[in-house]
Design an enzyme around this catalytic site. Structure first.
Site, PDB file in Angstrom:
ATOM      1  N   LYS A  13      20.508   5.334 -14.811  1.00  0.00           N
ATOM      2  CA  LYS A  13      21.653   4.414 -14.658  1.00  0.00           C
ATOM      3  C   LYS A  13      21.255   2.985 -15.009  1.00  0.00           C
ATOM      4  CE  LYS A  13      22.429   4.955 -10.143  1.00  0.00           C
ATOM      5  NZ  LYS A  13      21.306   5.783  -9.800  1.00  0.00           N
ATOM      6  N   ARG A  88      28.368   4.659  -3.189  1.00  0.00           N
ATOM      7  CA  ARG A  88      27.532   5.856  -3.066  1.00  0.00           C
ATOM      8  C   ARG A  88      28.094   6.827  -2.033  1.00  0.00           C
ATOM      9  NH1 ARG A  88      22.305   3.483  -5.129  1.00  0.00           N
ATOM     10  NH2 ARG A  88      20.681   5.037  -4.920  1.00  0.00           N
ATOM     11  N   ARG A 127       7.730   6.619 -12.920  1.00  0.00           N
ATOM     12  CA  ARG A 127       8.434   5.349 -13.116  1.00  0.00           C
ATOM     13  C   ARG A 127       7.565   4.187 -12.638  1.00  0.00           C
ATOM     14  NH1 ARG A 127      14.539   4.453 -11.057  1.00  0.00           N
ATOM     15  NH2 ARG A 127      13.736   4.568  -8.938  1.00  0.00           N
ATOM     16  N   ARG A 160       7.509   2.146  -6.987  1.00  0.00           N
ATOM     17  CA  ARG A 160       8.342   1.812  -5.831  1.00  0.00           C
ATOM     18  C   ARG A 160       7.967   2.643  -4.614  1.00  0.00           C
ATOM     19  NH1 ARG A 160      14.522   1.786  -7.900  1.00  0.00           N
ATOM     20  NH2 ARG A 160      14.706   2.874  -5.914  1.00  0.00           N
ATOM     21  N   ARG A 171      16.137  11.531  -1.355  1.00  0.00           N
ATOM     22  CA  ARG A 171      17.162  10.773  -2.088  1.00  0.00           C
ATOM     23  C   ARG A 171      18.030  11.705  -2.924  1.00  0.00           C
ATOM     24  NH1 ARG A 171      13.440   7.124  -5.243  1.00  0.00           N
ATOM     25  NH2 ARG A 171      15.231   6.010  -6.056  1.00  0.00           N
TER      26      ARG A 171
HETATM   27  P1  AMP Z   1      18.467   2.542  -6.067  1.00  0.00           P
HETATM   28  O1  AMP Z   1      17.596   1.490  -6.634  1.00  0.00           O
HETATM   29  O2  AMP Z   1      19.894   2.428  -6.555  1.00  0.00           O
HETATM   30  O3  AMP Z   1      17.906   3.934  -6.242  1.00  0.00           O
HETATM   31  O4  AMP Z   1      18.531   2.283  -4.483  1.00  0.00           O
HETATM   32  C1  AMP Z   1      17.373   2.305  -3.677  1.00  0.00           C
HETATM   33  C2  AMP Z   1      17.765   2.498  -2.232  1.00  0.00           C
HETATM   34  O5  AMP Z   1      18.609   1.419  -1.807  1.00  0.00           O
HETATM   35  C3  AMP Z   1      18.589   3.745  -1.935  1.00  0.00           C
HETATM   36  O6  AMP Z   1      17.763   4.894  -1.756  1.00  0.00           O
HETATM   37  C4  AMP Z   1      19.299   3.328  -0.645  1.00  0.00           C
HETATM   38  O7  AMP Z   1      18.414   3.376   0.476  1.00  0.00           O
HETATM   39  C5  AMP Z   1      19.606   1.866  -0.911  1.00  0.00           C
HETATM   40  N1  AMP Z   1      20.926   1.702  -1.567  1.00  0.00           N
HETATM   41  C6  AMP Z   1      21.177   1.232  -2.826  1.00  0.00           C
HETATM   42  N2  AMP Z   1      22.488   1.206  -3.075  1.00  0.00           N
HETATM   43  C7  AMP Z   1      23.101   1.666  -1.962  1.00  0.00           C
HETATM   44  C8  AMP Z   1      24.450   1.899  -1.607  1.00  0.00           C
HETATM   45  N3  AMP Z   1      25.466   1.653  -2.441  1.00  0.00           N
HETATM   46  N4  AMP Z   1      24.703   2.405  -0.363  1.00  0.00           N
HETATM   47  C9  AMP Z   1      23.705   2.645   0.519  1.00  0.00           C
HETATM   48  N5  AMP Z   1      22.419   2.462   0.234  1.00  0.00           N
HETATM   49  C10 AMP Z   1      22.100   1.973  -0.994  1.00  0.00           C
END
Ligand code: AMP
Length: 214
Positions: A13, A88, A127, A160, A171
């Site tokens: 994404k 989400r 990554r 990360r 996740r």
């Molecule tokens: P990402 O970088 O988008 O994979 O997000 C990393 C982490 O941030 C996720 O595993 C969640 O813990 C948190 N996170 C990011 N976006 C959201 C969202 N819209 N709602 C809830 N948690 C989020």
């Protein structure tokens, strides 16, 4: 143009959002990046979000919706945006609908990135991210010139905290149970474009371009 990208963690994404930023000249709004910045700066929001993120769980909807309410009011959002990683959950999608209707905005398209879990696990464990300019690499598919440094800004690259096998699986489970139902939600609005993301970055990019134009 107002776009939303839905896809599993590591589905590409963020990478595709960056291409769309330069195609449409609109900002990428990544809740993951916003949260990581807050964690890094030890803000109240970051302190509240940190544990959820480290365990691979979602940060509570109320925190996310408040953060996004402020972000979408930014001057740079007037001509559109690419939502990356938000909403989400169905509650977040309903909250977004309320925010959008207050702003007289409407999503043009929802791009669904479709990719198998096995591919995700392989991608995520390879990554590497730059926490200075946010550029993301993959040691196998899109390696940096020096495997420890960012090509663009020279900063050290890092794996990360949540890109370890146990958290990746968590996740993915969260994606299947809480985020996938959004596809149906937006399909009812007739704005979904599905992309097969098992191809190369360039092929996925071309497919998105084709589908947005059709
Ligand atoms: P990402 O970088 O988008 O994979 O997000 C990393 C982490 O941030 C996720 O595993 C969640 O813990 C948190 N996170 C990011 N976006 C959201 C969202 N819209 N709602 C809830 N948690 C989020």
């Amino acid at each position: 143009m107002k776009l939303l990208l839905i896809g599993p963690p590591g589905g590409g994404k963020g990478t595709q959002a960056k291409f769309l930023v330069s195609d449409f000249n609109i900002p990428q709004i990544s809740t993951g990046d916003m949260l990581r910045e807050n964690v890094q700066n030890s803000t109240d929001l970051g302190t509240q979000a940190k544990e959820f993120m480290q365990s691979g769980n979602l940060v509570p909807d109320s925190i996310i919706l408040e953060m996004m309410k402020n972000r979408l009011l930014g001057q740079d959002c007037l001509n559109g945006y690419i939502l990356d990683g938000f909403p989400r959950t169905i509650t977040q999608a309903e909250g977004l609908d309320i925010l959008l209707s207050k702003m007289n905005h409407k999503l043009n398209f929802v791009i669904v990135i479709d990719v198998k879990d096995e591919i995700i696990i392989k991608r995520l464990s390879n990554r590497r991210s730059c926490n200075n300019c946010n550029r993301v690499y993959n040691l196998i598919f899109d390696p940096p010139l020096d495997k420890e440094k960012c090509n663009d800004c020279g900063n050290n690259l890092f794996l990360r905290d949540d890109d370890n096998p146990k958290t990746i699986q968590k996740r993915l489970d969260v994606f299947h149970s809480q985020t996938k139902p959004l596809i149906d939600y937006y399909q009812k609005q007739g704005i979904v474009k599905t992309i097969d993301a098992s191809d190369t970055i360039e092929e996925i990019k071309a497919d998105i371009k084709r589908k947005l134009a059709s």
